[in-house]
Design a protein around this motif. Structure first.
Motif, PDB file in Angstrom:
ATOM      1  N   ILE A 425      -5.873 -12.160  -5.560  1.00 14.86           N
ATOM      2  CA  ILE A 425      -6.905 -11.569  -4.711  1.00 14.86           C
ATOM      3  C   ILE A 425      -6.335 -10.553  -3.727  1.00 14.86           C
ATOM      4  O   ILE A 425      -6.986  -9.551  -3.414  1.00 14.86           O
ATOM      5  CB  ILE A 425      -7.692 -12.678  -3.970  1.00 14.86           C
ATOM      6  N   GLU A 426      -5.121 -10.762  -3.239  1.00 16.76           N
ATOM      7  CA  GLU A 426      -4.541  -9.830  -2.266  1.00 16.76           C
ATOM      8  C   GLU A 426      -4.389  -8.435  -2.877  1.00 16.76           C
ATOM      9  O   GLU A 426      -4.656  -7.422  -2.215  1.00 16.76           O
ATOM     10  CB  GLU A 426      -3.188 -10.343  -1.779  1.00 16.76           C
ATOM     11  N   GLU A 427      -3.971  -8.381  -4.141  1.00 17.82           N
ATOM     12  CA  GLU A 427      -3.816  -7.074  -4.793  1.00 17.82           C
ATOM     13  C   GLU A 427      -5.166  -6.450  -5.105  1.00 17.82           C
ATOM     14  O   GLU A 427      -5.339  -5.231  -4.986  1.00 17.82           O
ATOM     15  CB  GLU A 427      -2.976  -7.215  -6.061  1.00 17.82           C
ATOM     16  N   VAL A 428      -6.124  -7.276  -5.516  1.00 17.92           N
ATOM     17  CA  VAL A 428      -7.480  -6.764  -5.762  1.00 17.92           C
ATOM     18  C   VAL A 428      -8.013  -6.088  -4.501  1.00 17.92           C
ATOM     19  O   VAL A 428      -8.557  -4.970  -4.556  1.00 17.92           O
ATOM     20  CB  VAL A 428      -8.414  -7.912  -6.195  1.00 17.92           C
ATOM     21  N   GLU A 429      -7.854  -6.756  -3.357  1.00 14.38           N
ATOM     22  CA  GLU A 429      -8.360  -6.203  -2.105  1.00 14.38           C
ATOM     23  C   GLU A 429      -7.595  -4.939  -1.712  1.00 14.38           C
ATOM     24  O   GLU A 429      -8.189  -3.989  -1.180  1.00 14.38           O
ATOM     25  CB  GLU A 429      -8.261  -7.251  -0.996  1.00 14.38           C
ATOM     26  N   ALA A 430      -6.295  -4.904  -1.966  1.00 10.21           N
ATOM     27  CA  ALA A 430      -5.508  -3.715  -1.638  1.00 10.21           C
ATOM     28  C   ALA A 430      -5.936  -2.517  -2.482  1.00 10.21           C
ATOM     29  O   ALA A 430      -6.022  -1.388  -1.979  1.00 10.21           O
ATOM     30  CB  ALA A 430      -4.018  -4.004  -1.832  1.00 10.21           C
ATOM     31  N   ILE A 431      -6.201  -2.753  -3.756  1.00  9.79           N
ATOM     32  CA  ILE A 431      -6.665  -1.673  -4.633  1.00  9.79           C
ATOM     33  C   ILE A 431      -8.006  -1.143  -4.135  1.00  9.79           C
ATOM     34  O   ILE A 431      -8.236   0.078  -4.097  1.00  9.79           O
ATOM     35  CB  ILE A 431      -6.752  -2.179  -6.085  1.00  9.79           C
ATOM     36  N   TRP A 432      -8.899  -2.052  -3.741  1.00 14.69           N
ATOM     37  CA  TRP A 432     -10.200  -1.609  -3.242  1.00 14.69           C
ATOM     38  C   TRP A 432     -10.057  -0.861  -1.917  1.00 14.69           C
ATOM     39  O   TRP A 432     -10.719   0.159  -1.700  1.00 14.69           O
ATOM     40  CB  TRP A 432     -11.153  -2.783  -3.090  1.00 14.69           C
ATOM     41  N   ARG A 433      -9.189  -1.334  -1.017  1.00 16.79           N
ATOM     42  CA  ARG A 433      -9.028  -0.661   0.270  1.00 16.79           C
ATOM     43  C   ARG A 433      -8.585   0.785   0.089  1.00 16.79           C
ATOM     44  O   ARG A 433      -9.037   1.675   0.823  1.00 16.79           O
ATOM     45  CB  ARG A 433      -8.013  -1.404   1.139  1.00 16.79           C
ATOM     46  N   ALA A 434      -7.705   1.039  -0.867  1.00 18.13           N
ATOM     47  CA  ALA A 434      -7.248   2.412  -1.104  1.00 18.13           C
ATOM     48  C   ALA A 434      -8.418   3.307  -1.514  1.00 18.13           C
ATOM     49  O   ALA A 434      -8.508   4.473  -1.106  1.00 18.13           O
ATOM     50  CB  ALA A 434      -6.167   2.418  -2.180  1.00 18.13           C
ATOM     51  N   ILE A 435      -9.320   2.763  -2.321  1.00 17.22           N
ATOM     52  CA  ILE A 435     -10.497   3.525  -2.745  1.00 17.22           C
ATOM     53  C   ILE A 435     -11.474   3.695  -1.597  1.00 17.22           C
ATOM     54  O   ILE A 435     -11.974   4.795  -1.324  1.00 17.22           O
ATOM     55  CB  ILE A 435     -11.173   2.817  -3.940  1.00 17.22           C
ATOM     56  N   ASP A 436     -11.748   2.615  -0.894  1.00 14.21           N
ATOM     57  CA  ASP A 436     -12.760   2.621   0.163  1.00 14.21           C
ATOM     58  C   ASP A 436     -12.341   3.491   1.340  1.00 14.21           C
ATOM     59  O   ASP A 436     -13.153   4.262   1.870  1.00 14.21           O
ATOM     60  CB  ASP A 436     -12.996   1.176   0.626  1.00 14.21           C
ATOM     61  N   ALA A 437     -11.079   3.381   1.725  1.00 13.53           N
ATOM     62  CA  ALA A 437     -10.625   4.102   2.916  1.00 13.53           C
ATOM     63  C   ALA A 437     -10.235   5.544   2.630  1.00 13.53           C
ATOM     64  O   ALA A 437     -10.539   6.452   3.430  1.00 13.53           O
ATOM     65  CB  ALA A 437      -9.437   3.359   3.537  1.00 13.53           C
ATOM     66  N   ASP A 438      -9.567   5.794   1.515  1.00 11.65           N
ATOM     67  CA  ASP A 438      -8.974   7.109   1.257  1.00 11.65           C
ATOM     68  C   ASP A 438      -9.432   7.752  -0.049  1.00 11.65           C
ATOM     69  O   ASP A 438      -8.932   8.814  -0.415  1.00 11.65           O
ATOM     70  CB  ASP A 438      -7.446   6.988   1.240  1.00 11.65           C
ATOM     71  N   ASP A 439     -10.370   7.110  -0.737  1.00  4.85           N
ATOM     72  CA  ASP A 439     -10.797   7.582  -2.063  1.00  4.85           C
ATOM     73  C   ASP A 439      -9.590   7.776  -2.979  1.00  4.85           C
ATOM     74  O   ASP A 439      -9.540   8.716  -3.787  1.00  4.85           O
ATOM     75  CB  ASP A 439     -11.604   8.873  -1.951  1.00  4.85           C
ATOM     76  N   ASP A 440      -8.639   6.873  -2.855  1.00  5.80           N
ATOM     77  CA  ASP A 440      -7.392   6.945  -3.627  1.00  5.80           C
ATOM     78  C   ASP A 440      -7.505   5.992  -4.811  1.00  5.80           C
ATOM     79  O   ASP A 440      -7.439   4.768  -4.664  1.00  5.80           O
ATOM     80  CB  ASP A 440      -6.215   6.553  -2.737  1.00  5.80           C
ATOM     81  N   TRP A 441      -7.655   6.544  -5.998  1.00  6.44           N
ATOM     82  CA  TRP A 441      -7.842   5.756  -7.218  1.00  6.44           C
ATOM     83  C   TRP A 441      -6.527   5.507  -7.958  1.00  6.44           C
ATOM     84  O   TRP A 441      -6.512   4.850  -8.995  1.00  6.44           O
ATOM     85  CB  TRP A 441      -8.841   6.460  -8.140  1.00  6.44           C
ATOM     86  N   ARG A 442      -5.428   6.043  -7.410  1.00  7.81           N
ATOM     87  CA  ARG A 442      -4.149   5.899  -8.098  1.00  7.81           C
ATOM     88  C   ARG A 442      -3.699   4.445  -8.251  1.00  7.81           C
ATOM     89  O   ARG A 442      -3.219   4.059  -9.326  1.00  7.81           O
ATOM     90  CB  ARG A 442      -3.079   6.734  -7.393  1.00  7.81           C
ATOM     91  N   PRO A 443      -3.845   3.603  -7.231  1.00  7.03           N
ATOM     92  CA  PRO A 443      -3.437   2.202  -7.435  1.00  7.03           C
ATOM     93  C   PRO A 443      -4.223   1.503  -8.539  1.00  7.03           C
ATOM     94  O   PRO A 443      -3.657   0.701  -9.298  1.00  7.03           O
ATOM     95  CB  PRO A 443      -3.694   1.563  -6.068  1.00  7.03           C
ATOM     96  N   LEU A 444      -5.520   1.805  -8.655  1.00  2.00           N
ATOM     97  CA  LEU A 444      -6.309   1.204  -9.730  1.00  2.00           C
ATOM     98  C   LEU A 444      -5.791   1.646 -11.090  1.00  2.00           C
ATOM     99  O   LEU A 444      -5.561   0.819 -11.986  1.00  2.00           O
ATOM    100  CB  LEU A 444      -7.781   1.573  -9.591  1.00  2.00           C
TER     101      LEU A 444
END
Length: 465
Positions: A425-444
């Motif tokens: 879950i920690e990684e799932v949330e980190a991937i979402w935070r990158a998208i939500d905060a910075d529109d950064d889809w690279r981690p996904l």
């Protein structure tokens, strides 16, 4: 061995017409303010001949829902009932999605393109019919990880951001909206049969049974089609339950309307992968009694399949249905042995149950993570530098010596990685935070690539025997 499916020529179908108008209601997709393409699964698209679509064409079909050629002319919201946490609910159905198209893959299997978040339907029960973008991202991660781990799962086909701000009680709002499309081996649920039985519609039950046997199992109905169908569902769902355990996966909501009669896992809401072999681990915050906890998933799925047997009673006497239901525990045990050995990279053999019990005892006693265990013991030999001392692991290692490594079990360079590929879950949330905060889809995208690499290293799943 790659998990890339067999490429296909576009082959549309409209087999669902055999069940209309009793099975679904025609609906219209929502008109979204924006259609921003965020994820297109070209590997899945290649399996149904749609990988050649341009991005504009993709958005037209899977964001604006222009019909695909020669399949459904209008979306269909499917009707079904179901037991939800063991309470029967006759007021459900496709409340925020629909069946968009049917088509065949390269092996000739009939598949559905179904949606989530595409607007209200007659079964929305005052809901807005929408999906959060976070929910869509989570579905990508769940399906990619499960597919890599050999689970028979739907595939996330497309995610398009809709430009809408959604209000939700269980996450910070407003939050971004999305329209999702999944590729699935049908959307026929146990709850589909429950609805027909609820309305005392034996002719519809017979038509549903014939449809599933002929169109989804490619079988000729025999002397007792209802028992024949139940037997296939028992086989597939026993394997599904075992595949969840070996993957360390908790679906979270194993209601009877979420169990597909093909045994394919789908519809991912509060799912989680448990780091540890913890029988009481739950995924849904509202599962207060632990009904669908990690260690109770086989029980839950078996209970749901029993509701299918009850629904089929208008078509046959009870004894042949009971006989099929009673096969579930042994089939589950066989599937656990087959799938555990597959992920471990050893050839199944006598003594598998004792070896698995020793492995679970070692994980539970020492707090070893599930993914770490399978990564370190791949091919039946502990990896260099891994610390598995102690009596628990010595007992396991002694039993494991009786099993031969699968050919090429450690050939892929993935097995030289220091750490396993996990999805906690920690990684799932980190991937979402990158998208939500910075529109950064690279981690996904990086995670999807890493998951698929692991899938290639594991090879094709063991399937159902």
């Amino acid at each position: 061995m790659s998990k890339t499916p067999q490429a296909a020529i576009y082959s549309p179908a409209i087999q669902i017409d055999a069940l209309m108008p009793d099975i679904a209601t025609p609906v219209v997709a929502a008109d979204f303010p924006q259609t921003l393409l965020r994820f297109r699964n070209d590997r899945a698209a290649a399996s149904v001949g749609l990988d050649g679509l341009s991005d504009d064409q993709w958005i037209a079909h899977f964001g604006r829902f222009t019909p695909l050629p020669d399949t459904l002319a209008q979306p269909l919201a499917l009707r079904y009932h179901g037991h939800q946490f063991r309470h029967y609910n006759p007021d459900i159905g496709d409340g925020r999605g629909f069946l968009f198209a049917q088509l065949r893959d390269g092996a000739g299997r009939l598949l559905d393109l179904g949606t989530k978040g595409t607007g209200p339907t007659p079964y929305s029960r005052a809901g807005d019919g929408r999906l959060t973008l976070k929910g869509g991202v989570r579905e990508i991660l769940a399906t990619e990880m499960l597919e890599a781990l050999g689970v028979n799962t739907s595939r996330t086909f497309s995610i398009i951001e809709t430009g809408e701000a959604l209000e939700r009680n269980d996450e910070p709002s407003p939050t971004r909206g999305a329209a999702m499309v999944r590729l699935s081996h049908s959307h026929m649920r146990i709850g589909t049969f429950q609805r027909a039985a609820f309305h005392d519609d034996a002719p519809l039950l017979a038509r549903l049974t014939d449809y599933v046997l002929t169109q989804l199992y490619d079988e000729v109905p025999g002397d007792n089609p209802a028992a024949q169908l139940l037997g296939r569902v028992v086989e597939r769902t026993a394997d599904l339950a075992a595949s969840y355990m070996v993957a360390g996966f908790v679906h979270g909501v194993l209601n009877s309307d979420n169990i597909n009669v093909t045994g394919e896992s789908f519809d991912y809401g509060p799912w989680r992968f448990t780091p540890l072999w913890d029988a009481g681990f739950t995924a849904a915050y509202f599962d207060h009694q632990g009904l669908y906890a990690f260690g109770r998933q086989a029980e839950a799925i078996h209970w749901d399949v029993a509701q299918l047997a009850v629904s089929l009673r208008p078509l046959t006497d009870a004894p042949p249905l009971i006989a099929q239901l009673e096969r579930f525990p042994a089939l589950y045990g066989d599937a656990m042995a087959r799938r555990f050995c597959w992920r471990l990279g050893v050839v199944p053999g006598d003594g598998a149950n004792a070896m698995i019990e020793a492995a679970v005892r070692g994980m539970v006693t020492t707090g070893t993570e599930i993914d770490r265990f399978f990564h370190d013991w791949r091919g039946g030999v502990v990896r260099d530098g891994a610390d598995y001392g102690g009596a628990e692991w010595r007992a396991f290692a002694d039993l494991l010596r009786e099993f031969d490594a699968m050919p090429g079990a450690r050939a892929h360079d993935h097995w030289a990685d220091d750490a396993p590929c996990s999805m906690h879950i920690e990684e799932v949330e980190a991937i979402w935070r990158a998208i939500d905060a910075d529109d950064d889809w690279r981690p996904l995208h990086a995670k999807v690539a890493a998951i698929r690499r692991m899938g290639d290293a594991l090879g094709a799943g063991p399937g159902v025997v």
